[in-house]
Design a protein around this motif. Structure first.
Motif, PDB file in Angstrom:
ATOM      1  N   TRP A  84       0.184  -0.944  -0.018  1.00  0.00           N
ATOM      2  CA  TRP A  84       0.082  -0.246  -0.189  1.00  0.00           C
ATOM      3  C   TRP A  84       1.137   1.162   0.164  1.00  0.00           C
ATOM      4  N   LYS A  85       0.896   1.971  -0.341  1.00  0.00           N
ATOM      5  CA  LYS A  85       1.686   3.453  -0.962  1.00  0.00           C
ATOM      6  C   LYS A  85       0.421   4.639  -1.282  1.00  0.00           C
ATOM      7  N   LYS A  86       0.777   5.851  -0.095  1.00  0.00           N
ATOM      8  CA  LYS A  86       0.273   6.735  -0.795  1.00  0.00           C
ATOM      9  C   LYS A  86       0.856   7.799  -0.715  1.00  0.00           C
TER      10      LYS A  86
ATOM     11  N   VAL B  68       3.232   3.094   2.928  1.00  0.00           N
ATOM     12  CA  VAL B  68       2.625   2.433   3.971  1.00  0.00           C
ATOM     13  C   VAL B  68       3.109   1.222   4.623  1.00  0.00           C
ATOM     14  N   ALA B  69       2.626   0.409   3.765  1.00  0.00           N
ATOM     15  CA  ALA B  69       2.575  -1.075   4.500  1.00  0.00           C
ATOM     16  C   ALA B  69       2.549  -2.276   3.688  1.00  0.00           C
ATOM     17  N   GLU B  70       3.553  -3.198   3.900  1.00  0.00           N
ATOM     18  CA  GLU B  70       3.292  -3.957   2.856  1.00  0.00           C
ATOM     19  C   GLU B  70       3.603  -5.997   3.542  1.00  0.00           C
ATOM     20  N   TRP B  71       3.354  -5.994   3.020  1.00  0.00           N
ATOM     21  CA  TRP B  71       3.257  -8.136   3.473  1.00  0.00           C
ATOM     22  C   TRP B  71       3.624  -8.459   2.153  1.00  0.00           C
TER      23      TRP B  71
ATOM     24  N   TYR C  26       4.800   1.153   7.582  1.00  0.00           N
ATOM     25  CA  TYR C  26       6.226   2.720   7.287  1.00  0.00           C
ATOM     26  C   TYR C  26       5.453   4.128   7.199  1.00  0.00           C
ATOM     27  N   GLY C  27       6.168   5.361   7.646  1.00  0.00           N
ATOM     28  CA  GLY C  27       5.874   6.740   7.646  1.00  0.00           C
ATOM     29  C   GLY C  27       5.216   6.832   9.299  1.00  0.00           C
ATOM     30  N   ARG C  28       4.089   7.744   8.694  1.00  0.00           N
ATOM     31  CA  ARG C  28       3.303   8.330   9.476  1.00  0.00           C
ATOM     32  C   ARG C  28       2.003   7.437  10.205  1.00  0.00           C
ATOM     33  N   LEU C  29       1.352   6.864   9.751  1.00  0.00           N
ATOM     34  CA  LEU C  29       0.205   5.996   9.397  1.00  0.00           C
ATOM     35  C   LEU C  29       0.531   4.595   9.657  1.00  0.00           C
ATOM     36  N   GLY C  30       2.600   4.608   9.644  1.00  0.00           N
ATOM     37  CA  GLY C  30       2.178   3.093  10.791  1.00  0.00           C
ATOM     38  C   GLY C  30       2.082   2.449  11.153  1.00  0.00           C
TER      39      GLY C  30
ATOM     40  N   ASP D  11      -4.890  12.662   6.510  1.00  0.00           N
ATOM     41  CA  ASP D  11      -4.632  11.132   5.769  1.00  0.00           C
ATOM     42  C   ASP D  11      -5.661  11.200   4.282  1.00  0.00           C
ATOM     43  N   ALA D  12      -6.170  12.101   3.889  1.00  0.00           N
ATOM     44  CA  ALA D  12      -6.455  12.487   2.275  1.00  0.00           C
ATOM     45  C   ALA D  12      -5.047  12.611   1.287  1.00  0.00           C
ATOM     46  N   GLY D  13      -5.936  11.617   0.443  1.00  0.00           N
ATOM     47  CA  GLY D  13      -4.662  11.957  -0.699  1.00  0.00           C
ATOM     48  C   GLY D  13      -5.258  10.457  -1.176  1.00  0.00           C
ATOM     49  N   THR D  14      -4.259  10.374  -2.558  1.00  0.00           N
ATOM     50  CA  THR D  14      -3.631   9.005  -3.377  1.00  0.00           C
ATOM     51  C   THR D  14      -3.582   8.084  -2.868  1.00  0.00           C
TER      52      THR D  14
END
Length: 314
Positions: free
Chosen positions: A45-47, A52-55, A64-68, A88-91
């Motif tokens: 997952w990317k923002k 942002v997250a990986e599995w 990763y990052g602030r959303l982690g 948290d808004a974005g693509t």
């Protein structure tokens, strides 16, 4: 030519994924709507192009990052952001691999302000109680009404209830919902009735509740003081205070005189033989009747001096 252009666009969408606008509310736990029917071996997952997250298959997710610290990645590909914030808004882009090829999904997340508390207004018109629920929000809301005395839910912004069916002890609740968040407000129906009817119903309710309590308290006090006791009614009926027993005890002579008078009348109306028999039955010797019974004044033996004037006056 048109068919060729359509196929080309479809190919680009399948190759690069498609972008879907979704809306979240500040403060809610937001989950991206992902449905993947294939077996997944890797997820990213990317923002805004940042991870942002990986599995990876058979491994634990990595954040990763602030959303982690506020993200949860599931093995089915869905990502949940806890306590959604404006920033948290974005693509967002989901890239996943099955055993054959790579796929991607794109989302444009818009974060709106928190849901306000709904406001309830009520009025009466044409023998109906009208309830209206409003909320100032940037998007369309889902409205639902609930009555405390009715299990049914009314999915409308406005609710009308016939006045004759209004239960003044019940409450009405308006629930608004957007995305995955709900808020509600409540009002007592007695507040919505015309003043004269509300006061009338209110006084009736107070009367029905308070009066029985007062009666119970009074009866309990009388019982505690001993004024009310089990069986007291029977005792009063047999008591000499209210009955004739006291009169007879205080005036024994009057009772005796009444009895003697009745006997005199019986003797005067019967033959001499009946008189002699009555005298013998009362234990008086027939020969002593002229001397002891009649006395100097010729009075009857039952009017003897056993009850004196002083006794009668007493």
């Amino acid at each position: 030519m048109w068919l060729l252009t359509s196929l080309l666009c479809l190919s680009l969408l399948l190759a690069h994924g498609y972008q879907k606008e979704i809306i979240g509310i500040m403060g809610e736990n937001f989950t991206f709507p992902v449905q993947i029917d294939q077996k997944i071996v890797e997820i990213v997952w990317k923002k805004n192009k940042h991870k942002v997250a990986e599995w990876e298959y058979q491994n634990k997710p990595t954040y990763y990052g602030r959303l982690g610290s506020r993200s949860v990645l599931m093995k089915n590909g869905s990502l949940t952001i806890v306590n959604l914030e404006k920033d948290d808004a974005g693509t967002y882009e989901l890239v996943y691999w099955n055993s054959v090829e790579e796929h991607s999904l794109n989302f444009e997340l818009v974060v709106l302000d928190s849901l306000p508390k709904p406001e309830i207004n009520c009025s009466t018109s044409d023998d109906e109680l009208v309830l209206n629920c409003t909320a100032n929000f940037q998007a369309s809301l889902n409205y639902t009404w609930e009555l405390s005395n009715n299990p049914h839910r009314y999915r409308n912004q406005e609710l009308s209830v016939p006045l004759k069916n209004v239960d003044i002890t019940s409450n009405a609740t308006c629930i608004i919902k957007y995305s995955q968040t709900e808020r509600s407000s409540e009002i007592s129906l007695i507040q919505c009735l015309p003043e004269e009817k509300g006061v009338k119903h209110g006084n009736s309710l107070i009367f029905l509740v308070i009066v029985p309590i007062i009666l119970i308290v009074i009866l309990g006090f009388l019982w505690w003081k001993g004024i009310i006791k089990p069986g007291r009614r029977t005792a009063q009926n047999n008591s000499p205070v209210n009955g004739s027993g006291k009169h007879e005890q205080l005036n024994p002579c009057n009772s005796q005189q009444q009895s003697n008078s009745e006997r005199d009348r019986a003797l005067d109306g019967n033959e001499e033989g009946l008189k002699d028999k009555l005298i013998v039955e009362n234990g008086v010797n027939q020969e002593e009747v002229p001397q002891d019974a009649e006395g100097e004044n010729g009075g009857h033996p039952y009017n003897s001096s056993s009850c004196t004037k002083g006794d009668l006056e007493a």
